[in-house]
Each structure stands twice: as structure tokens, then as C-alpha cells.
Design a protein around this motif. Structure first.
Motif, mmCIF file in Angstrom:
data_model
loop_
_atom_site.group_PDB
_atom_site.id
_atom_site.type_symbol
_atom_site.label_atom_id
_atom_site.label_comp_id
_atom_site.label_asym_id
_atom_site.label_seq_id
_atom_site.Cartn_x
_atom_site.Cartn_y
_atom_site.Cartn_z
ATOM 1 N N ALA A 1 0.838 -1.202 0.000
ATOM 2 C CA ALA A 1 0.000 0.000 0.000
ATOM 3 C C ALA A 1 0.874 1.252 0.000
ATOM 4 O O ALA A 1 0.599 2.215 -0.721
ATOM 5 N N ALA A 2 1.956 1.226 0.792
ATOM 6 C CA ALA A 2 2.886 2.359 0.835
ATOM 7 C C ALA A 2 3.554 2.578 -0.514
ATOM 8 O O ALA A 2 3.801 3.722 -0.919
ATOM 9 N N ARG A 3 3.833 1.482 -1.215
ATOM 10 C CA ARG A 3 4.445 1.605 -2.550
ATOM 11 C C ARG A 3 3.415 1.989 -3.607
ATOM 12 O O ARG A 3 3.714 2.727 -4.544
ATOM 13 N N SER A 4 2.199 1.482 -3.451
ATOM 14 C CA SER A 4 1.161 1.746 -4.454
ATOM 15 C C SER A 4 0.831 3.222 -4.569
ATOM 16 O O SER A 4 0.548 3.716 -5.660
ATOM 17 N N VAL A 5 0.853 3.952 -3.427
ATOM 18 C CA VAL A 5 0.548 5.382 -3.495
ATOM 19 C C VAL A 5 1.683 6.163 -4.152
ATOM 20 O O VAL A 5 1.532 7.346 -4.436
ATOM 21 N N GLN A 6 2.798 5.489 -4.407
ATOM 22 C CA GLN A 6 3.880 6.090 -5.184
ATOM 23 C C GLN A 6 3.809 5.648 -6.649
ATOM 24 O O GLN A 6 4.657 6.011 -7.453
ATOM 25 N N GLY A 7 2.811 4.827 -6.955
ATOM 26 C CA GLY A 7 2.661 4.341 -8.326
ATOM 27 C C GLY A 7 3.517 3.133 -8.637
ATOM 28 O O GLY A 7 3.672 2.762 -9.806
ATOM 29 N N GLU B 1 -3.119 17.769 -8.409
ATOM 30 C CA GLU B 1 -1.742 18.264 -8.406
ATOM 31 C C GLU B 1 -1.071 18.104 -7.059
ATOM 32 O O GLU B 1 -0.152 18.853 -6.710
ATOM 33 N N GLY B 2 -1.533 17.120 -6.279
ATOM 34 C CA GLY B 2 -0.958 16.879 -4.962
ATOM 35 C C GLY B 2 0.014 15.716 -4.955
ATOM 36 O O GLY B 2 0.239 15.056 -5.977
ATOM 37 N N GLU B 3 0.575 15.473 -3.785
ATOM 38 C CA GLU B 3 1.498 14.356 -3.575
ATOM 39 C C GLU B 3 1.001 13.553 -2.383
ATOM 40 O O GLU B 3 0.535 14.116 -1.391
ATOM 41 N N ILE B 4 1.103 12.243 -2.470
ATOM 42 C CA ILE B 4 0.583 11.385 -1.410
ATOM 43 C C ILE B 4 1.674 10.454 -0.899
ATOM 44 O O ILE B 4 2.467 9.925 -1.678
ATOM 45 N N ALA C 1 -6.363 6.116 -5.133
ATOM 46 C CA ALA C 1 -6.213 7.316 -4.302
ATOM 47 C C ALA C 1 -5.125 8.223 -4.862
ATOM 48 O O ALA C 1 -5.276 9.450 -4.904
ATOM 49 N N LYS C 2 -4.024 7.624 -5.306
ATOM 50 C CA LYS C 2 -2.931 8.402 -5.900
ATOM 51 C C LYS C 2 -3.401 9.119 -7.166
ATOM 52 O O LYS C 2 -3.052 10.281 -7.399
ATOM 53 N N MET C 3 -4.192 8.430 -7.972
ATOM 54 C CA MET C 3 -4.671 9.024 -9.215
ATOM 55 C C MET C 3 -5.561 10.234 -8.941
ATOM 56 O O MET C 3 -5.489 11.245 -9.647
ATOM 57 N N ILE C 4 -6.395 10.145 -7.911
ATOM 58 C CA ILE C 4 -7.224 11.292 -7.538
ATOM 59 C C ILE C 4 -6.342 12.441 -7.065
ATOM 60 O O ILE C 4 -6.538 13.598 -7.431
#
Length: 213
Positions: A159-165, A190-193, A182-185
Motif C-alpha cells: 500500500a505504501a508503494r502503491s501510493v507512489q505508483g 496536483e498533490g502528492e501522497i 487514491a494516488k490518481m485522484i
């Protein structure tokens, strides 16, 4: 990052997974009510039917906002409605939630992102606990911080890696696709997660979010 057709299929599977429990409860209660039984048992089955139906309705309403077109509307979200939808969804699960939202404007896209961060936090609390959702407007943009505390709180590495794509070693699947969504949203705003595990807390944070979602 991922083929749109695969993303659609995985999100659909995730939605079905989240609805299996409450819908199965409704089906089981109806089957039991069709069987001959005493009034006390029928009363228990009726309560199961009611509670499962409420949980199914709350889940559908939440997922319609978090995944569907409701979260794509223009304009400002109704803060009371957004909180109520989220609280009703969590009522059927183990965690509770505490709100700390200090902003006069939360767009539908902002609310959609926050809901997805909360969904990630739910997955970190297998034994239940408390989720705190904090929102602040800062000079560099809006910041959302969702912290989860509880027994055996655990943020999965994938999950921690997935939000980095970063694609998990076993590839994208319905059970690991939500953090990527969530990352795509967040990217669209224009944010960072980021997501990290602490000693007794899991913290998911979205920063530099565009003020108007």
C-alpha cells in the motif's frame, strides 16, 4: 501506470468485495424468515435483515461518492452530508473516526480524495481503532492527514508503494488497487501522497493539493 480497462475491472471487483458481507446478510435473513420458526427467532432474523440492509445502503452510498460520479461534480461539497456518509459507512466496520477539518471549502474532488485516504486507513486497522482525519489550508496548498491508531495497526508495504505508483511484486489486483486509485485522484489535484508506518500509528498524507478541486 495501468491499463484503464484493468483499472475498471479491479475497481469493480473491489466494490463487489465490499458489498458481499452486507448483501449476504440480507439474503441469509430472508432465507431464514422463509423457514418455519418461533417468533423470537423471527425477531432476530428481522433485526439481521434491517442491520444488513442499512450496512449495504451505507456502503453503496459511500462507494458511489469515493469511486463514482458523485465525487466528480463541480462545486463545494456539503460538509455535513460528506461526514454523515463516511460515518454511516464506518458504523458497519470496526474503526471510529474523529474529524479535524479546518477549511471553509471542500470540493467534491477534495471529499472524494479524503474518503479514499480513509478507506486506506480502514485497511490498516484489522482489530478496529480510531481514524483521525485532519485537513488544513496552507501556503503550499491543502494538506490532508489521515492517522489510524489501534491494536495491531499495520500499513501494508504494498500500500505504501502503491501510493507512489509502484506496482506490487504480484501485480495489480482488486485487493491492492485502491491505494493506486487514491494516488490518481491526488495526482488530478496536483498533490502528492505518502503513507508510512509509525510505532503505533499509520499515517497517510496528501500535500500540495490544489485549492479548487
Amino acid at each position: 501506470m495501468i491499463d484503464p480497462a484493468r483499472l475498471s475491472a479491479f475497481i469493480s471487483s473491489r466494490i463487489c468485495h465490499d458489498l458481499v458481507s452486507p448483501v449476504s446478510g440480507v439474503t441469509s435473513a430472508l432465507e431464514m424468515l422463509d423457514e418455519p420458526g418461533d417468533s423470537d427467532m423471527d425477531q432476530q432474523f428481522e433485526e439481521l435483515l434491517r442491520s444488513s440492509a442499512r450496512k449495504a445502503a451505507a456502503t453503496i452510498q459511500f462507494l458511489r461518492y469515493a469511486y463514482g460520479s458523485l465525487g466528480l461534480q463541480a462545486g463545494t461539497a456539503d460538509m455535513h452530508e460528506f461526514k454523515k456518509i463516511t460515518e454511516n459507512f464506518l458504523n458497519g466496520l470496526k474503526p471510529s473516526i474523529e474529524w479535524d477539518i479546518a477549511t471553509d471549502h471542500l470540493s467534491y474532488s477534495h471529499a472524494r480524495l479524503l474518503m479514499n485516504l480513509i478507506m486506506m486507513s480502514v485497511d490498516t486497522l484489522p482489530r478496529g481503532g480510531v481514524i483521525q482525519a485532519r485537513v488544513r489550508n496552507e501556503a503550499a496548498g491543502m494538506t490532508m492527514t489521515v492517522s489510524s491508531r489501534g491494536e495491531r495497526v499495520k500499513l501494508k508495504d504494498e500500500a505504501a508503494r502503491s501510493v507512489q505508483g509502484i506496482e506490487p511484486e504480484d501485480g495489480w489486483k482488486p485487493d491492492n488497487i485502491q491505494p493506486l486509485f487514491a494516488k490518481m485522484i491526488c495526482d488530478s489535484l496536483e498533490g502528492e501522497i505518502t503513507a508510512k508506518q509509525g510505532e503505533d500509528v499509520a499515517i497517510i498524507m496528501a500535500t500540495h493539493i490544489r485549492a479548487e478541486g
